[in-house]
Design a protein around this motif. Structure first.
Motif, PDB file in Angstrom:
ATOM      1  N   THR A  44       0.834  -1.201   0.000  1.00  0.00           N
ATOM      2  CA  THR A  44       0.000   0.000   0.000  1.00  0.00           C
ATOM      3  C   THR A  44       0.868   1.250   0.000  1.00  0.00           C
ATOM      4  O   THR A  44       0.586   2.212  -0.732  1.00  0.00           O
ATOM      5  N   ALA A  47       2.216   1.693  -3.443  1.00  0.00           N
ATOM      6  CA  ALA A  47       1.166   2.169  -4.344  1.00  0.00           C
ATOM      7  C   ALA A  47       0.933   3.667  -4.141  1.00  0.00           C
ATOM      8  O   ALA A  47       0.817   4.428  -5.110  1.00  0.00           O
ATOM      9  N   LEU A  48       0.892   4.100  -2.886  1.00  0.00           N
ATOM     10  CA  LEU A  48       0.703   5.529  -2.602  1.00  0.00           C
ATOM     11  C   LEU A  48       1.889   6.344  -3.100  1.00  0.00           C
ATOM     12  O   LEU A  48       1.708   7.418  -3.679  1.00  0.00           O
ATOM     13  N   GLY A 129      -8.900   7.314  -2.539  1.00  0.00           N
ATOM     14  CA  GLY A 129      -9.142   5.879  -2.421  1.00  0.00           C
ATOM     15  C   GLY A 129     -10.424   5.626  -1.666  1.00  0.00           C
ATOM     16  O   GLY A 129     -10.845   6.435  -0.836  1.00  0.00           O
ATOM     17  N   TRP A 144      -4.594  -0.796  -4.132  1.00  0.00           N
ATOM     18  CA  TRP A 144      -3.355  -0.342  -3.503  1.00  0.00           C
ATOM     19  C   TRP A 144      -2.715  -1.502  -2.742  1.00  0.00           C
ATOM     20  O   TRP A 144      -1.513  -1.702  -2.787  1.00  0.00           O
ATOM     21  N   HIS A 147      -0.676  -3.981  -4.839  1.00  0.00           N
ATOM     22  CA  HIS A 147       0.473  -3.461  -5.591  1.00  0.00           C
ATOM     23  C   HIS A 147       1.563  -4.526  -5.662  1.00  0.00           C
ATOM     24  O   HIS A 147       1.729  -5.311  -4.728  1.00  0.00           O
TER      25      HIS A 147
END
Length: 195
Positions: A44, A47-48, A129, A144, A147
């Motif tokens: 996550t 992904a962020l 999100g 996310w 990922h």
């Protein structure tokens, strides 16, 4: 020589190293070990980061207690981003004020609270999100969490870097933001005040 890190994001990493198979979180039918939760948090966070979220960014979370809330909180801490938890009982006007005042550049919202978020969010909130099914302009947080990169992000985070921005209830005026910094020298206490 290795420097010991005391940031919030390190707590989970250390627990995953010590107790990889031990249950870390239970939410409904979902059970995750510390190692699994740690990898989910890393995915996550990556992904962020790929969406431009980084150290010092403010990221709002509007949700009831949820697995995704925990994952996002630790993922943001791993990036050195500042979580801005928002009371789920607030209306669109109050949420809009907090988003603007905090300078939030991203937001995670529970699907049931999307109408509030959509009534509050501005173009400034670029990363969006949703916990649940995606909607136009809102990515499912499950994407996310899925990922491809589960390596821990490399971000230098100081023990005194802010980790979250808490807002008062604003009963007498507008809510006020209060930055929270970790205090690694204080003993950890449980909710009853015992060591």
């Amino acid at each position: 020589m290795t420097t010991r890190q005391h940031a919030i994001g390190d707590l989970l990493r250390r627990s995953a190293a010590r107790y990889p198979a031990k249950t870390a979180i239970v939410h409904g039918d979902l059970r995750q070990s510390y190692a699994e939760l740690d990898r989910t948090v890393n995915r996550t966070a990556n992904a962020l980061a790929s969406r431009g979220v980084g150290k010092g960014d403010r990221f709002a979370i509007l949700s009831h207690n949820d697995h995704a809330f925990v994952v996002a909180y630790f993922a943001l801490a791993r990036l050195g981003a500042i979580s801005v938890p928002i009371n789920f009982m607030l209306g669109p006007e109050e949420v809009a004020y907090i988003l603007e005042h905090a300078g939030a550049s991203g937001m995670l919202v529970e699907e049931a609270l999307l109408p509030v978020a959509e009534g509050a969010v501005s173009d400034r909130v670029a990363v969006r999100g949703v916990i649940g099914a995606g909607r136009d302009g809102w990515e499912p947080v499950e994407d996310w969490m899925a990922h491809g990169d589960d390596a821990e992000p490399v971000v230098e985070i100081g023990d005194d870097d802010p980790i979250q921005l808490m807002y008062t209830s604003g009963t007498e005026s507008r809510p006020k933001g209060d930055p929270v910094e970790p205090e690694p020298d204080l003993p950890v206490r449980d909710v009853r005040g015992r060591r």
